[in-house]
Write an enzyme that holds these catalytic residues in place. Sequence first.
Site, PDB file in Angstrom:
ATOM      1  CE  LYS A   1      -5.917  -1.542   5.381  1.00 15.11           C
ATOM      2  NZ  LYS A   1      -7.321  -1.884   4.810  1.00 15.11           N
TER       3      LYS A   1
ATOM      4  NE  ARG B   1      -2.948  -3.873  -1.203  1.00 16.40           N
ATOM      5  CZ  ARG B   1      -2.591  -4.457  -0.550  1.00 16.40           C
ATOM      6  NH1 ARG B   1      -1.258  -4.704  -0.541  1.00 16.40           N
ATOM      7  NH2 ARG B   1      -3.301  -5.253   0.266  1.00 16.40           N
TER       8      ARG B   1
ATOM      9  CG  HIS C   1      -5.360   0.995  -3.664  1.00 18.70           C
ATOM     10  ND1 HIS C   1      -4.409   0.721  -2.632  1.00 18.70           N
ATOM     11  CD2 HIS C   1      -6.099  -0.093  -3.419  1.00 18.70           C
ATOM     12  CE1 HIS C   1      -4.715  -0.148  -1.742  1.00 18.70           C
ATOM     13  NE2 HIS C   1      -5.901  -0.519  -2.232  1.00 18.70           N
TER      14      HIS C   1
ATOM     15  CE1 TYR D   1      -6.714  -7.363  -6.749  1.00 16.97           C
ATOM     16  CE2 TYR D   1      -6.556  -8.505  -4.616  1.00 16.97           C
ATOM     17  CZ  TYR D   1      -6.382  -7.415  -5.565  1.00 16.97           C
ATOM     18  OH  TYR D   1      -6.268  -6.194  -4.874  1.00 16.97           O
TER      19      TYR D   1
ATOM     20  NE  ARG E   1      -3.287  -2.312   2.968  1.00 17.87           N
ATOM     21  CZ  ARG E   1      -2.743  -3.556   3.480  1.00 17.87           C
ATOM     22  NH1 ARG E   1      -1.713  -3.620   4.023  1.00 17.87           N
ATOM     23  NH2 ARG E   1      -3.907  -4.530   3.663  1.00 17.87           N
TER      24      ARG E   1
ATOM     25  CG  HIS F   1      -5.587  -9.225   1.373  1.00 13.84           C
ATOM     26  ND1 HIS F   1      -5.666  -9.630   0.304  1.00 13.84           N
ATOM     27  CD2 HIS F   1      -5.377  -7.780   1.571  1.00 13.84           C
ATOM     28  CE1 HIS F   1      -5.966  -8.433  -0.530  1.00 13.84           C
ATOM     29  NE2 HIS F   1      -5.900  -7.460   0.059  1.00 13.84           N
TER      30      HIS F   1
END
Length: 309
Positions: A179, A251, A248, A283, A155, A274
């Site tokens: 995150k 990514r 983004h 995806y 990111r 993730h």
Amino acid sequence: MTRTELSPRFKEELKSFSRYIIYQRRLSEKTREVYSSEAERYLIYLSGKDMDPYKAKPEDIEAYLIFRRGEGAGERTEGRILSSLRSFYRFLIQESDEDEENPAKLVEKPKEKIHLPRVISEDDVDRLLESFPADDILSVRDWALFELIYSSGMRISEAVALDVSSYRKEERTISVIGKRDKERLVFIGDAAVNALEIYLENVRPKLLRSQRETALFLNRRGGRITRQAAHKRFHEAVERIGLDATIHTLRHSFASHMIENGADIRSVQEMLGHSDVRTTQIYTHLDTSSLLSFFDKFSPLTDEDFDRD
């Protein structure tokens, strides 16, 4: 109807619910805000119909969802509403100390439409990354930054937070803090290694103002580049070459191209950081979409062939 029109009892229920999701459920601040707001709106709705939340049945909750749909709520919002109400009723049942069934759990969650992220082709990625002038130090920095994002799938917030020590040349890896402060190690390709080496050798020393600065990517004043500045530079770059994309998109494109070229979904999940593989599965839908487009374009079967059957 405003909050002041709620009965004292309902106001107290909301306060208790807020304490419950903070101290017992330990939900994130953003989730707490959503759950508290949705519980309040639900109680306002019940107040207008002179209904007691303890006596609500699944069909009453379904009626509320229909009401919110009439206000413009989509599938995703409906899902958030139902999650909030399930938590709210879990709290009410716990407070009442009764062995009752959660009525919100008996309402089926709406199936969300799959929103495919925008990706660009490998040719467009090449066209973008080859468009940065080699004689401008900020352009070389941008090239290294965006090359790294595409090579690793990180990111933009993760990329601008990198320190020089995050990069391990010998291992060809970058240590990324994602995150919830989760650290992951991502491998980077030859193109990104080359871009980083050129930047570190020829550009970063010219931008550096203080030896105490640890940031990998610097702005023109020698400090850490911000996410906003990076977005601005990217927008200017894609505008120059007439490409419709955001940072983004790099990514998304990284993940999509990895799947298209045979990477397994678990590996892509790890590289993207993730926590849930279902997030990564989007995806695989992109890959299926591209295969379908390829089939439609090159299949020997035509509409007339199908019409004859």
